[in-house]
Design a protein around this motif. Structure first.
Motif, PDB file in Angstrom:
ATOM      1  N   CYS A  40      13.091  33.456  -3.261  1.00 41.42           N
ATOM      2  CA  CYS A  40      13.587  32.564  -2.199  1.00 41.42           C
ATOM      3  C   CYS A  40      12.625  32.515  -1.021  1.00 41.42           C
ATOM      4  N   THR A  41      12.019  33.632  -0.672  1.00 44.68           N
ATOM      5  CA  THR A  41      11.066  33.656   0.430  1.00 44.68           C
ATOM      6  C   THR A  41       9.814  32.859   0.085  1.00 44.68           C
ATOM      7  N   CYS A  42       9.346  32.958  -1.155  1.00 44.74           N
ATOM      8  CA  CYS A  42       8.178  32.173  -1.577  1.00 44.74           C
ATOM      9  C   CYS A  42       8.475  30.682  -1.541  1.00 44.74           C
ATOM     10  N   VAL A  43       9.639  30.292  -2.025  1.00 44.59           N
ATOM     11  CA  VAL A  43      10.010  28.879  -1.998  1.00 44.59           C
ATOM     12  C   VAL A  43      10.177  28.397  -0.562  1.00 44.59           C
ATOM     13  N   ALA A  44      10.787  29.223   0.284  1.00 45.43           N
ATOM     14  CA  ALA A  44      10.962  28.839   1.685  1.00 45.43           C
ATOM     15  C   ALA A  44       9.623  28.735   2.398  1.00 45.43           C
ATOM     16  N   SER A  45       8.710  29.644   2.133  1.00 39.42           N
ATOM     17  CA  SER A  45       7.410  29.566   2.796  1.00 39.42           C
ATOM     18  C   SER A  45       6.635  28.347   2.328  1.00 39.42           C
ATOM     19  N   ALA A  46       6.804  27.966   1.067  1.00 39.45           N
ATOM     20  CA  ALA A  46       6.156  26.757   0.569  1.00 39.45           C
ATOM     21  C   ALA A  46       6.714  25.527   1.248  1.00 39.45           C
ATOM     22  N   SER A  47       7.990  25.549   1.540  1.00 41.42           N
ATOM     23  CA  SER A  47       8.588  24.390   2.188  1.00 41.42           C
ATOM     24  C   SER A  47       8.230  24.323   3.669  1.00 41.42           C
ATOM     25  N   PHE A  48       7.853  25.439   4.284  1.00 39.76           N
ATOM     26  CA  PHE A  48       7.446  25.418   5.687  1.00 39.76           C
ATOM     27  C   PHE A  48       5.990  25.001   5.874  1.00 39.76           C
TER      28      PHE A  48
END
Length: 143
Positions: A107-115
């Motif tokens: 989830c953190t990797c996906v969230a960082s990609a979206s930021f």
């Protein structure tokens, strides 16, 4: 020396609609990595307790009135709310913790990609194509 402040590089002007979208996206992006691993931990713990230690669940967590009926259904809520699990250490808690940690990382990797690109969709241009620094940090942190 600093009497004039140089203009910013961004020529983007924020409007109420655009800033509302940015706040909503930011809140949603921060909320999912914070909540999803916890719910996944509870579900995994309930399932894994039935898998690894059903005797403990039957003795300590279920109501004694219809014990055999509840064992056949394998409900999660008595396991999650069980007071005896507070001090329990076993394969189920260790496995559920590992699953939670893996989902938190994902989830953190996906969230960082979206930021990386703020308001653009990830599908429009993947972040690993334009931002090699993000991709390198992601790979090094996963290794």
């Amino acid at each position: 020396f600093m009497s004039r402040v140089p203009s910013k590089n961004e020529s983007f002007r924020y409007s109420w609609r655009g800033s509302r979208r940015i706040y909503f996206n930011g809140l949603l992006r921060a909320f999912l990595p914070a909540v999803v691993p916890h719910f996944l931990y509870l579900i995994a713990l309930g399932e894994l307790m039935w898998k690894f230690d059903p005797q403990f669940v039957a003795e300590k967590c279920l109501l004694s009135s219809n014990n055999s009926e509840q064992v056949a259904r394998r409900p999660l809520s008595p396991v999650i709310r069980c007071e005896a699990l507070r001090n329990y250490r076993g394969d189920a808690t260790e496995s559920a913790s590992v699953i939670m940690l893996a989902s938190l990382i994902l989830c953190t990797c996906v969230a960082s990609a979206s930021f990386v690109f703020r308001t653009e969709l990830i599908r429009s241009e993947p972040p690993w194509k334009r931002n090699r620094m993000w991709f390198g940090s992601l790979i090094s942190s996963l290794i």
